[in-house]
Motif scaffolding. Structure first.
Motif, PDB file in Angstrom:
ATOM      1  N   ALA A  39      38.985  15.212  -6.365  1.00 41.00           N
ATOM      2  CA  ALA A  39      38.431  16.453  -5.821  1.00 41.00           C
ATOM      3  C   ALA A  39      38.071  17.462  -6.905  1.00 41.00           C
ATOM      4  O   ALA A  39      37.153  18.265  -6.733  1.00 41.00           O
ATOM      5  CB  ALA A  39      39.402  17.075  -4.827  1.00 41.00           C
ATOM      6  N   GLU A  40      38.771  17.406  -8.047  1.00 44.32           N
ATOM      7  CA  GLU A  40      38.488  18.353  -9.127  1.00 44.32           C
ATOM      8  C   GLU A  40      37.095  18.144  -9.719  1.00 44.32           C
ATOM      9  O   GLU A  40      36.557  19.025 -10.387  1.00 44.32           O
ATOM     10  CB  GLU A  40      39.547  18.255 -10.223  1.00 44.32           C
ATOM     11  N   GLU A  41      36.476  16.989  -9.437  1.00 45.59           N
ATOM     12  CA  GLU A  41      35.127  16.699  -9.937  1.00 45.59           C
ATOM     13  C   GLU A  41      34.028  17.231  -9.012  1.00 45.59           C
ATOM     14  O   GLU A  41      32.849  17.221  -9.375  1.00 45.59           O
ATOM     15  CB  GLU A  41      34.938  15.181 -10.098  1.00 45.59           C
ATOM     16  N   CYS A  42      34.400  17.699  -7.830  1.00 47.45           N
ATOM     17  CA  CYS A  42      33.424  18.130  -6.822  1.00 47.45           C
ATOM     18  C   CYS A  42      32.476  19.188  -7.361  1.00 47.45           C
ATOM     19  O   CYS A  42      32.889  20.175  -7.969  1.00 47.45           O
ATOM     20  CB  CYS A  42      34.154  18.658  -5.590  1.00 47.45           C
ATOM     21  N   LEU A  43      31.163  18.979  -7.095  1.00 47.21           N
ATOM     22  CA  LEU A  43      30.114  19.904  -7.515  1.00 47.21           C
ATOM     23  C   LEU A  43      29.753  20.904  -6.416  1.00 47.21           C
ATOM     24  O   LEU A  43      28.979  21.817  -6.652  1.00 47.21           O
ATOM     25  CB  LEU A  43      28.845  19.125  -7.895  1.00 47.21           C
ATOM     26  N   GLY A  44      30.276  20.683  -5.219  1.00 47.94           N
ATOM     27  CA  GLY A  44      29.967  21.575  -4.102  1.00 47.94           C
ATOM     28  C   GLY A  44      28.607  21.327  -3.486  1.00 47.94           C
ATOM     29  O   GLY A  44      28.073  22.178  -2.786  1.00 47.94           O
ATOM     30  N   CYS A  45      28.026  20.158  -3.703  1.00 49.06           N
ATOM     31  CA  CYS A  45      26.683  19.863  -3.174  1.00 49.06           C
ATOM     32  C   CYS A  45      26.695  19.607  -1.672  1.00 49.06           C
ATOM     33  O   CYS A  45      25.660  19.708  -1.010  1.00 49.06           O
ATOM     34  CB  CYS A  45      26.067  18.683  -3.914  1.00 49.06           C
ATOM     35  N   GLU A  46      27.841  19.244  -1.135  1.00 47.66           N
ATOM     36  CA  GLU A  46      28.051  18.981   0.289  1.00 47.66           C
ATOM     37  C   GLU A  46      27.242  17.813   0.841  1.00 47.66           C
ATOM     38  O   GLU A  46      27.011  17.711   2.029  1.00 47.66           O
ATOM     39  CB  GLU A  46      27.829  20.245   1.132  1.00 47.66           C
ATOM     40  N   SER A  47      26.813  16.910  -0.027  1.00 48.50           N
ATOM     41  CA  SER A  47      26.133  15.694   0.443  1.00 48.50           C
ATOM     42  C   SER A  47      27.045  14.907   1.370  1.00 48.50           C
ATOM     43  O   SER A  47      26.591  14.338   2.359  1.00 48.50           O
ATOM     44  CB  SER A  47      25.737  14.809  -0.738  1.00 48.50           C
ATOM     45  N   CYS A  48      28.333  14.887   1.041  1.00 47.17           N
ATOM     46  CA  CYS A  48      29.309  14.162   1.857  1.00 47.17           C
ATOM     47  C   CYS A  48      29.410  14.750   3.261  1.00 47.17           C
ATOM     48  O   CYS A  48      29.510  14.017   4.250  1.00 47.17           O
ATOM     49  CB  CYS A  48      30.670  14.180   1.176  1.00 47.17           C
ATOM     50  N   VAL A  49      29.375  16.066   3.344  1.00 41.76           N
ATOM     51  CA  VAL A  49      29.453  16.743   4.641  1.00 41.76           C
ATOM     52  C   VAL A  49      28.251  16.353   5.497  1.00 41.76           C
ATOM     53  O   VAL A  49      28.379  16.089   6.692  1.00 41.76           O
ATOM     54  CB  VAL A  49      29.520  18.277   4.458  1.00 41.76           C
ATOM     55  N   GLU A  50      27.079  16.309   4.867  1.00 52.44           N
ATOM     56  CA  GLU A  50      25.844  15.991   5.584  1.00 52.44           C
ATOM     57  C   GLU A  50      25.811  14.560   6.111  1.00 52.44           C
ATOM     58  O   GLU A  50      25.284  14.317   7.193  1.00 52.44           O
ATOM     59  CB  GLU A  50      24.641  16.234   4.688  1.00 52.44           C
ATOM     60  N   VAL A  51      26.373  13.598   5.366  1.00 49.46           N
ATOM     61  CA  VAL A  51      26.324  12.197   5.812  1.00 49.46           C
ATOM     62  C   VAL A  51      27.483  11.805   6.714  1.00 49.46           C
ATOM     63  O   VAL A  51      27.444  10.742   7.329  1.00 49.46           O
ATOM     64  CB  VAL A  51      26.242  11.198   4.626  1.00 49.46           C
ATOM     65  N   CYS A  52      28.499  12.648   6.820  1.00 52.86           N
ATOM     66  CA  CYS A  52      29.672  12.307   7.625  1.00 52.86           C
ATOM     67  C   CYS A  52      29.384  12.520   9.108  1.00 52.86           C
ATOM     68  O   CYS A  52      29.391  13.643   9.601  1.00 52.86           O
ATOM     69  CB  CYS A  52      30.879  13.150   7.202  1.00 52.86           C
ATOM     70  N   GLU A  53      29.147  11.402   9.808  1.00 52.31           N
ATOM     71  CA  GLU A  53      28.802  11.481  11.228  1.00 52.31           C
ATOM     72  C   GLU A  53      29.968  11.896  12.112  1.00 52.31           C
ATOM     73  O   GLU A  53      29.777  12.367  13.225  1.00 52.31           O
ATOM     74  CB  GLU A  53      28.212  10.149  11.705  1.00 52.31           C
ATOM     75  N   SER A  54      31.190  11.738  11.621  1.00 52.41           N
ATOM     76  CA  SER A  54      32.367  12.124  12.413  1.00 52.41           C
ATOM     77  C   SER A  54      32.848  13.540  12.096  1.00 52.41           C
ATOM     78  O   SER A  54      33.872  13.980  12.606  1.00 52.41           O
ATOM     79  CB  SER A  54      33.490  11.107  12.218  1.00 52.41           C
ATOM     80  N   ASN A  55      32.102  14.243  11.245  1.00 51.99           N
ATOM     81  CA  ASN A  55      32.447  15.635  10.871  1.00 51.99           C
ATOM     82  C   ASN A  55      33.876  15.764  10.370  1.00 51.99           C
ATOM     83  O   ASN A  55      34.578  16.718  10.698  1.00 51.99           O
ATOM     84  CB  ASN A  55      32.196  16.586  12.048  1.00 51.99           C
ATOM     85  N   ALA A  56      34.297  14.807   9.546  1.00 56.55           N
ATOM     86  CA  ALA A  56      35.667  14.777   9.060  1.00 56.55           C
ATOM     87  C   ALA A  56      35.856  15.514   7.731  1.00 56.55           C
ATOM     88  O   ALA A  56      36.984  15.737   7.309  1.00 56.55           O
ATOM     89  CB  ALA A  56      36.137  13.341   8.913  1.00 56.55           C
ATOM     90  N   ILE A  57      34.746  15.880   7.060  1.00 56.30           N
ATOM     91  CA  ILE A  57      34.842  16.429   5.708  1.00 56.30           C
ATOM     92  C   ILE A  57      34.469  17.911   5.679  1.00 56.30           C
ATOM     93  O   ILE A  57      33.496  18.324   6.289  1.00 56.30           O
ATOM     94  CB  ILE A  57      33.917  15.666   4.736  1.00 56.30           C
ATOM     95  N   THR A  58      35.288  18.675   4.963  1.00 59.11           N
ATOM     96  CA  THR A  58      34.950  20.072   4.691  1.00 59.11           C
ATOM     97  C   THR A  58      35.045  20.306   3.180  1.00 59.11           C
ATOM     98  O   THR A  58      35.898  19.740   2.504  1.00 59.11           O
ATOM     99  CB  THR A  58      35.900  21.064   5.407  1.00 59.11           C
TER     100      THR A  58
END
Length: 62
Positions: A39-58
């Protein structure tokens, strides 16, 4: 500035889309669920949030 990356294990279906889309390899699949192992590498781009169909990621600024 850092980011808090959270995966709701109850919502996560383990599809791996976040693993595939993350440009800095924040996620790994562990026990059939996504886990923000780097998680410390996260860039804050939120690509993961956009592709997560189950809305599990914040992703939030820390």
């Amino acid at each position: 500035m850092g980011y808090n990356v959270n995966v709701d294990a109850e919502k996560c279906v383990g599809c791996g889309e976040c693993v595939d889309v993350c440009p800095v390899e924040v996620y790994e699949i562990k026990d059939g669920k996504s886990s923000p192992e780097n998680a410390e590498e996260c860039l804050g781009c939120e690509s993961c949030v956009e592709v997560c169909e189950s809305n599990a990621i914040t992703v939030e600024e820390s």
